[in-house]
Design a protein around this motif. Structure first.
Motif, mmCIF file in Angstrom:
data_model
loop_
_atom_site.group_PDB
_atom_site.id
_atom_site.type_symbol
_atom_site.label_atom_id
_atom_site.label_comp_id
_atom_site.label_asym_id
_atom_site.label_seq_id
_atom_site.Cartn_x
_atom_site.Cartn_y
_atom_site.Cartn_z
ATOM 1 N N GLU A 179 0.722 -0.860 0.090
ATOM 2 C CA GLU A 179 0.459 -0.375 0.087
ATOM 3 C C GLU A 179 0.576 1.357 0.066
ATOM 4 N N HIS A 180 0.518 2.336 -0.726
ATOM 5 C CA HIS A 180 1.561 3.252 -0.831
ATOM 6 C C HIS A 180 0.286 4.723 -1.301
ATOM 7 N N GLU A 181 0.924 5.767 -1.162
ATOM 8 C CA GLU A 181 0.229 7.184 -1.219
ATOM 9 C C GLU A 181 0.916 8.532 -1.373
ATOM 10 N N VAL A 182 0.841 9.160 -2.159
ATOM 11 C CA VAL A 182 1.502 10.065 -2.443
ATOM 12 C C VAL A 182 0.744 11.772 -2.449
ATOM 13 N N ARG A 183 1.107 12.872 -1.498
ATOM 14 C CA ARG A 183 1.017 13.710 -2.045
ATOM 15 C C ARG A 183 2.492 14.822 -2.215
ATOM 16 N N ASN A 184 1.724 15.715 -2.714
ATOM 17 C CA ASN A 184 2.243 16.750 -3.020
ATOM 18 C C ASN A 184 2.196 18.184 -1.903
ATOM 19 N N ALA A 185 2.674 18.528 -1.095
ATOM 20 C CA ALA A 185 2.201 19.657 0.046
ATOM 21 C C ALA A 185 2.986 20.647 -0.538
ATOM 22 N N SER A 186 2.665 20.824 -2.213
ATOM 23 C CA SER A 186 3.506 22.129 -2.214
ATOM 24 C C SER A 186 2.448 23.416 -3.237
ATOM 25 N N GLU A 187 2.612 24.526 -4.121
ATOM 26 C CA GLU A 187 2.183 25.004 -4.638
ATOM 27 C C GLU A 187 3.304 25.037 -6.246
ATOM 28 N N GLU A 188 3.579 23.563 -6.245
ATOM 29 C CA GLU A 188 4.580 23.724 -7.606
ATOM 30 C C GLU A 188 4.044 22.477 -7.736
ATOM 31 N N VAL A 189 4.116 21.897 -9.436
ATOM 32 C CA VAL A 189 4.114 20.747 -9.600
ATOM 33 C C VAL A 189 5.204 19.817 -9.661
ATOM 34 N N ARG A 190 5.453 18.583 -8.816
ATOM 35 C CA ARG A 190 6.206 18.006 -8.628
ATOM 36 C C ARG A 190 6.182 16.812 -10.338
ATOM 37 N N ILE A 191 7.800 16.469 -10.359
ATOM 38 C CA ILE A 191 7.806 15.845 -11.506
ATOM 39 C C ILE A 191 8.962 14.758 -11.295
ATOM 40 N N VAL A 192 8.286 13.593 -11.889
ATOM 41 C CA VAL A 192 9.073 12.428 -11.174
ATOM 42 C C VAL A 192 8.830 11.408 -12.583
ATOM 43 N N LEU A 193 10.431 10.351 -12.729
ATOM 44 C CA LEU A 193 10.948 9.769 -13.676
ATOM 45 C C LEU A 193 10.252 8.053 -13.221
ATOM 46 N N LEU A 194 8.815 7.754 -13.674
ATOM 47 C CA LEU A 194 8.823 6.283 -12.606
ATOM 48 C C LEU A 194 9.196 5.024 -14.083
ATOM 49 N N LEU A 195 9.813 4.348 -13.673
ATOM 50 C CA LEU A 195 9.543 3.083 -14.372
ATOM 51 C C LEU A 195 9.484 1.843 -13.923
ATOM 52 N N ASP A 196 8.986 0.812 -14.706
ATOM 53 C CA ASP A 196 8.192 -0.850 -13.966
ATOM 54 C C ASP A 196 9.724 -1.220 -14.888
ATOM 55 N N ILE A 197 10.477 -1.941 -13.809
ATOM 56 C CA ILE A 197 11.229 -2.808 -14.114
ATOM 57 C C ILE A 197 10.986 -3.789 -13.896
ATOM 58 N N ARG A 198 11.300 -5.590 -14.439
ATOM 59 C CA ARG A 198 11.263 -7.124 -13.981
ATOM 60 C C ARG A 198 12.478 -6.885 -13.017
ATOM 61 N N ARG A 199 11.447 -8.243 -12.249
ATOM 62 C CA ARG A 199 11.884 -7.834 -10.997
ATOM 63 C C ARG A 199 12.277 -9.341 -11.021
ATOM 64 N N ARG A 200 14.486 -9.302 -11.105
ATOM 65 C CA ARG A 200 14.965 -10.477 -10.973
ATOM 66 C C ARG A 200 15.011 -11.263 -9.926
ATOM 67 N N LEU A 201 15.867 -12.364 -9.757
ATOM 68 C CA LEU A 201 16.150 -13.613 -8.719
ATOM 69 C C LEU A 201 14.528 -14.327 -8.354
ATOM 70 N N LEU A 202 13.884 -13.809 -9.279
ATOM 71 C CA LEU A 202 12.143 -14.918 -9.548
ATOM 72 C C LEU A 202 13.319 -16.744 -9.521
ATOM 73 N N PRO A 203 11.498 -17.083 -8.832
ATOM 74 C CA PRO A 203 12.025 -18.309 -8.803
ATOM 75 C C PRO A 203 11.499 -19.018 -10.136
ATOM 76 N N ALA A 204 11.776 -20.273 -10.963
ATOM 77 C CA ALA A 204 11.701 -20.692 -12.522
ATOM 78 C C ALA A 204 10.196 -20.028 -12.536
ATOM 79 N N GLY A 205 9.107 -20.884 -11.722
ATOM 80 C CA GLY A 205 7.680 -20.551 -12.679
ATOM 81 C C GLY A 205 6.988 -19.758 -12.414
ATOM 82 N N LEU A 206 7.474 -18.462 -11.241
ATOM 83 C CA LEU A 206 7.239 -17.085 -10.879
ATOM 84 C C LEU A 206 7.965 -15.885 -12.406
#
Length: 230
Positions: A179-206
Protein backbone atom coordinates in the motif's frame (compact mmCIF):
# COMPACT_ATOMS: atom_id res chain seq x y z
CA UNK A 1 -11.69 0.43 -10.09
CA UNK A 2 -13.71 -2.22 -11.82
CA UNK A 3 -14.53 -5.36 -9.88
CA UNK A 4 -12.80 -7.58 -12.42
CA UNK A 5 -9.56 -5.56 -12.17
CA UNK A 6 -9.70 -5.59 -8.35
CA UNK A 7 -10.37 -9.32 -8.18
CA UNK A 8 -7.61 -10.15 -10.63
CA UNK A 9 -5.13 -7.96 -8.76
CA UNK A 10 -5.99 -9.63 -5.44
CA UNK A 11 -5.48 -13.10 -6.85
CA UNK A 12 -2.15 -12.15 -8.42
CA UNK A 13 -0.84 -10.60 -5.22
CA UNK A 14 -1.81 -13.63 -3.16
CA UNK A 15 -0.08 -15.99 -5.59
CA UNK A 16 3.17 -14.02 -5.50
CA UNK A 17 2.97 -13.24 -1.77
CA UNK A 18 3.08 -16.95 -0.94
CA UNK A 19 6.39 -17.26 -2.77
CA UNK A 20 8.17 -13.94 -2.20
CA UNK A 21 9.42 -12.48 1.07
CA UNK A 22 11.18 -9.31 -0.09
CA UNK A 23 10.36 -6.02 1.71
CA UNK A 24 8.58 -3.00 0.29
CA UNK A 25 11.76 -1.04 -0.44
CA UNK A 26 14.44 -2.99 -2.29
CA UNK A 27 18.22 -2.92 -2.56
CA UNK A 28 18.84 -0.97 -5.76
CA UNK A 29 22.35 -2.35 -6.28
CA UNK A 30 21.04 -5.91 -6.16
CA UNK A 31 17.82 -5.54 -8.13
CA UNK A 32 18.56 -2.71 -10.56
CA UNK A 33 22.23 -1.69 -10.85
CA UNK A 34 21.37 0.46 -13.89
CA UNK A 35 19.79 2.93 -11.46
CA UNK A 36 23.15 4.71 -11.21
CA UNK A 37 23.04 5.58 -14.91
CA UNK A 38 19.53 7.02 -14.65
CA UNK A 39 20.44 9.10 -11.59
CA UNK A 40 23.63 10.35 -13.27
CA UNK A 41 21.53 11.65 -16.19
CA UNK A 42 19.45 13.87 -13.88
CA UNK A 43 20.23 17.24 -15.55
CA UNK A 44 19.32 16.02 -19.04
CA UNK A 45 16.23 14.14 -17.84
CA UNK A 46 15.04 17.18 -15.88
CA UNK A 47 15.48 19.41 -18.92
CA UNK A 48 13.49 17.01 -21.10
CA UNK A 49 10.70 16.76 -18.53
CA UNK A 50 10.51 20.54 -18.13
CA UNK A 51 10.27 20.92 -21.89
CA UNK A 52 7.33 18.53 -21.97
CA UNK A 53 5.74 20.30 -18.98
CA UNK A 54 5.35 23.44 -21.10
CA UNK A 55 2.36 21.63 -22.63
CA UNK A 56 1.04 20.52 -19.24
CA UNK A 57 -2.64 20.53 -20.18
CA UNK A 58 -1.96 18.37 -23.25
CA UNK A 59 -0.42 15.59 -21.14
CA UNK A 60 -3.09 12.94 -20.42
CA UNK A 61 -4.41 12.54 -16.92
CA UNK A 62 -3.79 9.03 -15.65
CA UNK A 63 -7.49 8.13 -15.59
CA UNK A 64 -7.84 9.28 -19.21
CA UNK A 65 -5.42 6.48 -20.12
CA UNK A 66 -6.61 3.89 -17.58
CA UNK A 67 -10.21 4.24 -16.51
CA UNK A 68 -9.59 1.64 -13.79
CA UNK A 69 -7.43 4.22 -12.00
CA UNK A 70 -10.11 6.92 -11.75
CA UNK A 71 -10.55 6.50 -7.99
CA UNK A 72 -6.93 7.47 -7.34
CA UNK A 73 -6.39 9.86 -10.26
CA UNK A 74 -9.74 11.70 -10.38
CA UNK A 75 -10.36 11.67 -6.62
CA UNK A 76 -10.10 15.47 -6.41
CA UNK A 77 -10.02 18.47 -8.75
CA UNK A 78 -6.21 18.39 -9.06
CA UNK A 79 -4.27 16.74 -11.84
CA UNK A 80 -2.04 13.70 -11.95
CA UNK A 81 -0.74 13.60 -15.51
CA UNK A 82 1.37 10.84 -17.06
CA UNK A 83 3.64 11.25 -20.07
CA UNK A 84 4.18 7.61 -21.03
CA UNK A 85 7.06 6.75 -23.32
CA UNK A 86 7.02 2.98 -22.94
CA UNK A 87 4.57 0.65 -21.20
CA UNK A 88 5.25 -3.05 -20.64
CA UNK A 89 7.68 -3.00 -23.54
CA UNK A 90 5.30 -1.19 -25.89
CA UNK A 91 7.04 1.93 -27.18
CA UNK A 92 5.28 5.23 -27.85
CA UNK A 93 7.63 6.56 -30.56
CA UNK A 94 6.24 10.09 -30.70
CA UNK A 95 6.75 10.57 -26.95
CA UNK A 96 10.15 8.89 -26.87
CA UNK A 97 11.38 11.24 -29.59
CA UNK A 98 10.88 14.18 -27.22
CA UNK A 99 13.06 12.61 -24.54
CA UNK A 100 16.15 11.25 -26.32
CA UNK A 101 18.21 10.87 -23.13
CA UNK A 102 15.58 8.69 -21.52
CA UNK A 103 14.99 6.80 -24.76
CA UNK A 104 18.68 5.88 -24.91
CA UNK A 105 18.76 4.82 -21.25
CA UNK A 106 15.69 2.61 -21.64
CA UNK A 107 17.01 1.07 -24.85
CA UNK A 108 20.21 0.06 -23.05
CA UNK A 109 18.40 -1.31 -19.96
CA UNK A 110 16.54 -4.47 -21.02
CA UNK A 111 14.94 -4.92 -17.59
CA UNK A 112 13.04 -1.64 -17.95
CA UNK A 113 9.55 -2.39 -19.23
CA UNK A 114 7.86 0.99 -18.70
CA UNK A 115 9.06 4.58 -18.48
CA UNK A 116 6.96 7.68 -17.75
CA UNK A 117 7.24 11.22 -16.47
CA UNK A 118 4.72 11.71 -13.67
CA UNK A 119 3.43 15.27 -13.13
CA UNK A 120 1.67 15.90 -9.83
CA UNK A 121 -0.15 19.22 -9.58
CA UNK A 122 0.12 21.44 -6.49
CA UNK A 123 -1.67 19.92 -3.48
CA UNK A 124 -2.64 16.81 -5.41
CA UNK A 125 -3.19 13.78 -3.18
CA UNK A 126 -3.10 10.21 -4.48
CA UNK A 127 -4.91 8.09 -1.85
CA UNK A 128 -3.68 4.70 -0.58
CA UNK A 129 -3.70 1.97 -3.22
CA UNK A 130 -1.78 -1.11 -4.31
CA UNK A 131 -0.38 -2.27 -7.61
CA UNK A 132 -1.52 -5.64 -8.97
CA UNK A 133 1.65 -7.46 -9.93
CA UNK A 134 4.85 -8.37 -8.06
CA UNK A 135 6.61 -9.52 -11.21
CA UNK A 136 7.78 -5.93 -11.67
CA UNK A 137 9.23 -3.37 -9.27
CA UNK A 138 8.97 0.41 -9.41
CA UNK A 139 11.82 2.84 -9.95
CA UNK A 140 11.22 6.37 -8.64
CA UNK A 141 13.57 9.23 -9.50
CA UNK A 142 12.57 12.83 -8.58
CA UNK A 143 13.43 15.26 -11.37
CA UNK A 144 11.71 18.39 -10.07
CA UNK A 145 11.03 18.29 -6.32
CA UNK A 146 9.52 21.35 -4.62
CA UNK A 147 10.95 22.15 -1.18
CA UNK A 148 9.18 23.30 1.95
CA UNK A 149 10.25 26.23 4.11
CA UNK A 150 12.84 24.10 5.89
CA UNK A 151 14.41 22.91 2.65
CA UNK A 152 12.89 19.43 2.82
CA UNK A 153 11.11 17.77 -0.13
CA UNK A 154 7.49 18.91 -0.06
CA UNK A 155 6.13 15.84 -1.88
CA UNK A 156 5.93 12.64 0.12
CA UNK A 157 5.77 9.04 -1.09
CA UNK A 158 4.50 6.78 1.70
CA UNK A 159 5.07 3.06 1.18
CA UNK A 160 3.88 0.42 3.65
CA UNK A 161 3.43 3.08 6.33
CA UNK A 162 6.87 4.70 5.92
CA UNK A 163 7.08 8.23 4.51
CA UNK A 164 9.88 8.90 2.02
CA UNK A 165 10.94 12.45 1.10
CA UNK A 166 13.43 12.19 -1.74
CA UNK A 167 15.51 15.00 -3.13
CA UNK A 168 16.09 15.40 -6.86
CA UNK A 169 18.35 12.64 -8.17
CA UNK A 170 17.73 10.17 -5.33
CA UNK A 171 16.66 6.86 -6.86
CA UNK A 172 14.33 4.57 -4.92
CA UNK A 173 13.35 1.03 -5.88
CA UNK A 174 10.20 -0.37 -4.32
CA UNK A 175 7.37 -2.85 -4.69
CA UNK A 176 4.14 -1.05 -5.54
CA UNK A 177 1.95 -3.97 -4.47
CA UNK A 178 2.51 -2.68 -0.94
CA UNK A 179 0.00 0.00 0.00
CA UNK A 180 1.27 3.45 -0.93
CA UNK A 181 0.09 7.03 -1.27
CA UNK A 182 1.52 10.32 -2.55
CA UNK A 183 0.97 13.92 -1.48
CA UNK A 184 2.33 17.10 -3.05
CA UNK A 185 2.07 19.65 -0.25
CA UNK A 186 3.48 22.51 -2.31
CA UNK A 187 2.44 25.23 -4.74
CA UNK A 188 4.53 23.73 -7.56
CA UNK A 189 4.28 20.74 -9.88
CA UNK A 190 6.30 17.73 -8.75
CA UNK A 191 7.90 15.72 -11.58
CA UNK A 192 9.36 12.23 -11.20
CA UNK A 193 10.56 9.54 -13.55
CA UNK A 194 8.67 6.29 -12.99
CA UNK A 195 10.06 3.00 -14.24
CA UNK A 196 8.55 -0.48 -14.22
CA UNK A 197 11.42 -2.92 -13.96
CA UNK A 198 11.43 -6.66 -14.41
CA UNK A 199 11.96 -8.24 -10.99
CA UNK A 200 15.19 -10.19 -10.74
CA UNK A 201 15.87 -13.40 -8.81
CA UNK A 202 12.40 -14.90 -9.22
CA UNK A 203 11.85 -18.67 -8.93
CA UNK A 204 11.52 -20.31 -12.35
CA UNK A 205 7.75 -20.75 -12.12
CA UNK A 206 7.13 -17.13 -11.18
CA UNK A 207 9.53 -15.98 -13.89
CA UNK A 208 7.45 -17.80 -16.49
CA UNK A 209 4.18 -16.50 -15.07
CA UNK A 210 5.55 -12.95 -15.03
CA UNK A 211 6.57 -13.19 -18.68
CA UNK A 212 3.08 -14.37 -19.61
CA UNK A 213 1.41 -11.55 -17.70
CA UNK A 214 3.69 -8.94 -19.25
CA UNK A 215 2.79 -10.28 -22.70
CA UNK A 216 -0.95 -10.15 -22.03
CA UNK A 217 -0.79 -6.62 -20.61
CA UNK A 218 1.38 -5.46 -23.52
CA UNK A 219 -1.24 -6.72 -25.98
CA UNK A 220 -3.91 -4.61 -24.28
CA UNK A 221 -1.64 -1.56 -24.20
CA UNK A 222 -1.06 -1.76 -27.96
CA UNK A 223 -4.80 -1.36 -28.46
CA UNK A 224 -4.81 2.01 -26.64
CA UNK A 225 -1.34 3.32 -27.46
CA UNK A 226 -2.85 6.28 -29.31
CA UNK A 227 -4.23 7.64 -26.01
CA UNK A 228 -0.69 8.04 -24.69
CA UNK A 229 0.83 10.02 -27.56
CA UNK A 230 1.12 13.77 -27.01
Amino acid sequence: MGRLYDRGAQLLRRWYDRRLAEPAVLDTARYFPDAERFAAALPALRAEALGIAQQFNAIPRFHDIMREQADISANDARDWRMYIMQAYGVRVPRNLARSPTLAALVASSPDVLSASFSFLAPHKYIPPHRGPFRGIVRGYLPLVMPLDGAGHPAATLTVDGTAHRLHEGQFMLWDDTFEHEVRNASEEVRIVLLLDIRRRLLPAGLRLLSSLIVGVVAFGIRLQRSKMAV
